[in-house]
Design a protein around this motif. Structure first.
Motif, PDB file in Angstrom:
ATOM      1  N   ILE A 125      -2.563   1.568   5.852  1.00 39.34           N
ATOM      2  CA  ILE A 125      -3.449   1.027   4.812  1.00 39.34           C
ATOM      3  C   ILE A 125      -2.631   0.124   3.890  1.00 39.34           C
ATOM      4  O   ILE A 125      -1.442   0.346   3.657  1.00 39.34           O
ATOM      5  CB  ILE A 125      -4.142   2.150   4.006  1.00 39.34           C
ATOM      6  CG1 ILE A 125      -3.119   3.110   3.377  1.00 39.34           C
ATOM      7  CG2 ILE A 125      -5.116   2.897   4.855  1.00 39.34           C
ATOM      8  CD1 ILE A 125      -3.765   4.161   2.497  1.00 39.34           C
ATOM      9  N   GLN A 126      -3.289  -0.906   3.405  1.00 40.97           N
ATOM     10  CA  GLN A 126      -2.625  -1.860   2.517  1.00 40.97           C
ATOM     11  C   GLN A 126      -2.411  -1.223   1.147  1.00 40.97           C
ATOM     12  O   GLN A 126      -3.333  -0.662   0.556  1.00 40.97           O
ATOM     13  CB  GLN A 126      -3.482  -3.128   2.397  1.00 40.97           C
ATOM     14  CG  GLN A 126      -2.800  -4.307   1.761  1.00 40.97           C
ATOM     15  CD  GLN A 126      -3.694  -5.534   1.783  1.00 40.97           C
ATOM     16  OE1 GLN A 126      -4.539  -5.731   0.909  1.00 40.97           O
ATOM     17  NE2 GLN A 126      -3.534  -6.358   2.803  1.00 40.97           N
ATOM     18  N   GLU A 127      -1.171  -1.335   0.625  1.00 35.23           N
ATOM     19  CA  GLU A 127      -0.856  -0.731  -0.674  1.00 35.23           C
ATOM     20  C   GLU A 127      -1.591  -1.456  -1.795  1.00 35.23           C
ATOM     21  O   GLU A 127      -1.700  -2.679  -1.805  1.00 35.23           O
ATOM     22  CB  GLU A 127       0.649  -0.789  -0.930  1.00 35.23           C
ATOM     23  CG  GLU A 127       1.463   0.120  -0.033  1.00 35.23           C
ATOM     24  CD  GLU A 127       1.309   1.604  -0.374  1.00 35.23           C
ATOM     25  OE1 GLU A 127       0.949   1.912  -1.535  1.00 35.23           O
ATOM     26  OE2 GLU A 127       1.554   2.438   0.514  1.00 35.23           O
ATOM     27  N   LEU A 128      -2.097  -0.690  -2.743  1.00 35.85           N
ATOM     28  CA  LEU A 128      -2.784  -1.245  -3.904  1.00 35.85           C
ATOM     29  C   LEU A 128      -1.859  -1.368  -5.104  1.00 35.85           C
ATOM     30  O   LEU A 128      -2.071  -2.192  -5.988  1.00 35.85           O
ATOM     31  CB  LEU A 128      -3.980  -0.357  -4.260  1.00 35.85           C
ATOM     32  CG  LEU A 128      -5.064  -0.321  -3.176  1.00 35.85           C
ATOM     33  CD1 LEU A 128      -5.777   1.006  -3.172  1.00 35.85           C
ATOM     34  CD2 LEU A 128      -6.050  -1.451  -3.375  1.00 35.85           C
ATOM     35  N   SER A 129      -0.835  -0.531  -5.139  1.00 34.62           N
ATOM     36  CA  SER A 129       0.155  -0.559  -6.206  1.00 34.62           C
ATOM     37  C   SER A 129       1.518  -0.858  -5.593  1.00 34.62           C
ATOM     38  O   SER A 129       1.655  -0.984  -4.375  1.00 34.62           O
ATOM     39  CB  SER A 129       0.184   0.777  -6.959  1.00 34.62           C
ATOM     40  OG  SER A 129      -1.075   1.073  -7.522  1.00 34.62           O
ATOM     41  N   VAL A 145     -12.571  -1.519  -2.736  1.00 34.80           N
ATOM     42  CA  VAL A 145     -12.378  -1.912  -1.343  1.00 34.80           C
ATOM     43  C   VAL A 145     -10.992  -1.479  -0.891  1.00 34.80           C
ATOM     44  O   VAL A 145     -10.042  -1.488  -1.674  1.00 34.80           O
ATOM     45  CB  VAL A 145     -12.546  -3.440  -1.130  1.00 34.80           C
ATOM     46  CG1 VAL A 145     -13.960  -3.878  -1.462  1.00 34.80           C
ATOM     47  CG2 VAL A 145     -11.544  -4.225  -1.965  1.00 34.80           C
ATOM     48  N   LEU A 146     -10.881  -1.083   0.377  1.00 36.76           N
ATOM     49  CA  LEU A 146      -9.614  -0.677   0.973  1.00 36.76           C
ATOM     50  C   LEU A 146      -9.403  -1.490   2.242  1.00 36.76           C
ATOM     51  O   LEU A 146     -10.359  -1.791   2.966  1.00 36.76           O
ATOM     52  CB  LEU A 146      -9.619   0.818   1.294  1.00 36.76           C
ATOM     53  CG  LEU A 146      -9.881   1.754   0.113  1.00 36.76           C
ATOM     54  CD1 LEU A 146     -10.014   3.190   0.597  1.00 36.76           C
ATOM     55  CD2 LEU A 146      -8.764   1.654  -0.922  1.00 36.76           C
ATOM     56  N   ARG A 147      -8.141  -1.800   2.546  1.00 37.32           N
ATOM     57  CA  ARG A 147      -7.837  -2.638   3.710  1.00 37.32           C
ATOM     58  C   ARG A 147      -6.765  -1.985   4.570  1.00 37.32           C
ATOM     59  O   ARG A 147      -5.896  -1.271   4.070  1.00 37.32           O
ATOM     60  CB  ARG A 147      -7.387  -4.027   3.261  1.00 37.32           C
ATOM     61  CG  ARG A 147      -8.460  -4.803   2.498  1.00 37.32           C
ATOM     62  CD  ARG A 147      -7.988  -6.185   2.069  1.00 37.32           C
ATOM     63  NE  ARG A 147      -9.077  -6.946   1.458  1.00 37.32           N
ATOM     64  CZ  ARG A 147      -9.383  -6.895   0.172  1.00 37.32           C
ATOM     65  NH1 ARG A 147      -8.684  -6.127  -0.655  1.00 37.32           N
ATOM     66  NH2 ARG A 147     -10.383  -7.614  -0.306  1.00 37.32           N
ATOM     67  N   GLY A 148      -6.852  -2.242   5.876  1.00 35.22           N
ATOM     68  CA  GLY A 148      -5.859  -1.699   6.804  1.00 35.22           C
ATOM     69  C   GLY A 148      -6.205  -2.045   8.239  1.00 35.22           C
ATOM     70  O   GLY A 148      -7.129  -2.828   8.502  1.00 35.22           O
ATOM     71  N   ASN A 149      -5.474  -1.445   9.176  1.00 30.34           N
ATOM     72  CA  ASN A 149      -5.716  -1.693  10.615  1.00 30.34           C
ATOM     73  C   ASN A 149      -6.652  -0.634  11.187  1.00 30.34           C
ATOM     74  O   ASN A 149      -6.297   0.127  12.081  1.00 30.34           O
ATOM     75  CB  ASN A 149      -4.383  -1.706  11.377  1.00 30.34           C
ATOM     76  CG  ASN A 149      -3.662  -0.366  11.334  1.00 30.34           C
ATOM     77  OD1 ASN A 149      -3.896   0.446  10.435  1.00 30.34           O
ATOM     78  ND2 ASN A 149      -2.807  -0.107  12.304  1.00 30.34           N
ATOM     79  N   PHE A 150      -7.867  -0.585  10.681  1.00 29.48           N
ATOM     80  CA  PHE A 150      -8.805   0.487  11.010  1.00 29.48           C
ATOM     81  C   PHE A 150      -9.329   0.402  12.443  1.00 29.48           C
ATOM     82  O   PHE A 150      -9.782   1.397  13.001  1.00 29.48           O
ATOM     83  CB  PHE A 150      -9.967   0.482  10.015  1.00 29.48           C
ATOM     84  CG  PHE A 150      -9.538   0.545   8.571  1.00 29.48           C
ATOM     85  CD1 PHE A 150      -8.416   1.280   8.198  1.00 29.48           C
ATOM     86  CD2 PHE A 150     -10.232  -0.143   7.595  1.00 29.48           C
ATOM     87  CE1 PHE A 150      -8.007   1.334   6.860  1.00 29.48           C
ATOM     88  CE2 PHE A 150      -9.831  -0.092   6.267  1.00 29.48           C
ATOM     89  CZ  PHE A 150      -8.716   0.634   5.901  1.00 29.48           C
ATOM     90  N   THR A 195     -11.559  -4.549   6.215  1.00 26.04           N
ATOM     91  CA  THR A 195     -11.859  -4.215   4.821  1.00 26.04           C
ATOM     92  C   THR A 195     -13.012  -3.218   4.785  1.00 26.04           C
ATOM     93  O   THR A 195     -14.098  -3.496   5.308  1.00 26.04           O
ATOM     94  CB  THR A 195     -12.237  -5.473   4.019  1.00 26.04           C
ATOM     95  OG1 THR A 195     -11.134  -6.382   4.025  1.00 26.04           O
ATOM     96  CG2 THR A 195     -12.565  -5.106   2.576  1.00 26.04           C
ATOM     97  N   PHE A 196     -12.754  -2.084   4.177  1.00 21.11           N
ATOM     98  CA  PHE A 196     -13.745  -1.019   4.033  1.00 21.11           C
ATOM     99  C   PHE A 196     -14.225  -1.082   2.599  1.00 21.11           C
ATOM    100  O   PHE A 196     -13.455  -0.823   1.659  1.00 21.11           O
ATOM    101  CB  PHE A 196     -13.078   0.319   4.343  1.00 21.11           C
ATOM    102  CG  PHE A 196     -13.999   1.512   4.345  1.00 21.11           C
ATOM    103  CD1 PHE A 196     -15.273   1.453   4.875  1.00 21.11           C
ATOM    104  CD2 PHE A 196     -13.560   2.733   3.828  1.00 21.11           C
ATOM    105  CE1 PHE A 196     -16.106   2.560   4.890  1.00 21.11           C
ATOM    106  CE2 PHE A 196     -14.369   3.850   3.841  1.00 21.11           C
ATOM    107  CZ  PHE A 196     -15.651   3.768   4.373  1.00 21.11           C
ATOM    108  N   GLY A 197     -15.502  -1.487   2.402  1.00 18.37           N
ATOM    109  CA  GLY A 197     -15.945  -1.784   1.050  1.00 18.37           C
ATOM    110  C   GLY A 197     -17.214  -1.098   0.614  1.00 18.37           C
ATOM    111  O   GLY A 197     -17.793  -0.284   1.327  1.00 18.37           O
ATOM    112  N   ASN A 198     -17.638  -1.474  -0.601  1.00 22.10           N
ATOM    113  CA  ASN A 198     -18.800  -0.897  -1.278  1.00 22.10           C
ATOM    114  C   ASN A 198     -18.613   0.592  -1.544  1.00 22.10           C
ATOM    115  O   ASN A 198     -19.520   1.402  -1.341  1.00 22.10           O
ATOM    116  CB  ASN A 198     -20.087  -1.136  -0.486  1.00 22.10           C
ATOM    117  CG  ASN A 198     -21.324  -0.947  -1.344  1.00 22.10           C
ATOM    118  OD1 ASN A 198     -21.290  -1.197  -2.546  1.00 22.10           O
ATOM    119  ND2 ASN A 198     -22.402  -0.487  -0.751  1.00 22.10           N
TER     120      ASN A 198
END
Length: 321
Positions: A125-129, A145-150, A195-198
């Motif tokens: 998962i892509q780091e937010l901090s 929203v969260l991002r990664g190689n889902f 991107t996993f959102g909402n």
């Protein structure tokens, strides 16, 4: 001559002794309480389960690209045997399934089902901090929203959590006021970024540091750096309020929390009039209109903690008795 006769006599005695001790022993019959085939039908054929009789397991290897949530197996048992339970669809993450077979010889055997999802690992998962900067999110915020190689376009296969410093997980929910959770795909170089959102942060959570955790079916990953939950400027939902002087009404928030609610007021004939806050929780507040407020339409102003006062874009209509 006597010596040869004695040797011959000895050999005959030994032969007769061995013959007398030889018996024919029948081997015990093999049990027929067996599963002999386990098949999972798929669009382009079938996947066969690997049956291990030594430890009584059935292992099914499911390639992730089939995007299966459940399997609907077909089971074949030995002649004369029968399953003691109904064969039902199985969730691919269910590790509790067993099958008991009773043979015609009245023997029984229990097999444990093992489903192995063949996913692309590791999940990232892509780091937010970062080591020097911590991202702040508001409690109840609904723009997450969260991002990664889902590696899936199906939001039902992805779940996201905030993990507090004690290790307790709390699921992020979909912001159903806008719509269900969704997945979009971007191409970055030669790789896909999902991107996993909402998503919405639960209004029940406390402020503080939380790690972000994502699960995609059997895989999971947790962020290295935490995010910080804080109280944000509350958002009061749009309301249509018609009330008489002396009566109460309720206001709510679905995308923030009411914290340190200090004041709710209207302007009457150029003067600020406080509407008493009778009670409030994180998600709703009960407000009273004083008897002295004349009939009319008023746009209220709310004041929370250290945030600046703000006016709503909806009125309160006070009517006469």
């Amino acid at each position: 001559m006597k010596r040869k006769s004695a040797n011959l006599f000895f050999i005959i005695i030994v032969f007769l002794s061995l013959s007398a001790c030889t018996k024919t022993a029948d081997l015990p019959p093999l049990s027929n309480s067996k599963i002999v085939a386990y098949k999972v039908p798929i669009a382009d054929g079938a996947i066969l389960g690997a049956i291990d009789e030594s430890d009584k397991t059935i292992t099914v290897y499911l390639p992730f690209y089939y995007q299966l949530d459940v399997i609907d197996p077909e089971i074949t048992v030995a002649d004369g045997a029968r399953l003691q339970e109904e064969v039902k669809p199985v969730a691919v993450l269910d590790s509790s399934i067993t099958y008991t077979v009773k043979g015609a010889d009245q023997s029984t055997a229990t097999y444990k089902l093992i489903i192995v999802l063949q996913q692309i690992a590791p999940l990232v998962i892509q780091e937010l901090s970062s080591e020097t900067t911590i991202t702040a999110w508001g409690v109840g915020a609904s723009n997450i929203v969260l991002r990664g190689n889902f590696n899936t376009n199906d939001p039902a296969k992805i779940s996201a959590y905030l993990v507090n410093e004690a290790g307790q997980e709390t699921a992020l929910s979909a912001n159903t006021g806008i719509g269900p959770a969704n997945v979009t795909v971007s191409i970055i170089g030669n790789e896909k970024l999902y991107t996993f959102g909402n998503l919405q942060i639960p209004q029940t959570l406390d402020t503080g540091l939380y790690k972000v955790k994502v699960k995609v079916q059997a895989l999971s990953a947790e962020s290295q750096y935490p995010v910080r939950l804080t109280y944000q400027q509350p958002v009061i939902d749009h309301h249509t309020i018609t009330v008489r002087g002396g009566d109460n009404f309720t206001i709510k928030t679905t995308s923030s929390v009411f914290h340190d609610f200090r004041e709710f007021s209207i302007i009457v004939n150029g003067e600020k009039v406080l509407l008493p806050i009778e009670s409030y929780t994180r998600t709703e507040a009960v407000i009273r209109v004083p008897n002295s407020v004349p009939p009319g339409q008023y746009y209220p102003t709310a004041f929370f903690g250290t945030f600046s006062p703000f006016s709503t874009n909806w009125p309160i209509t006070v009517v006469s008795e």
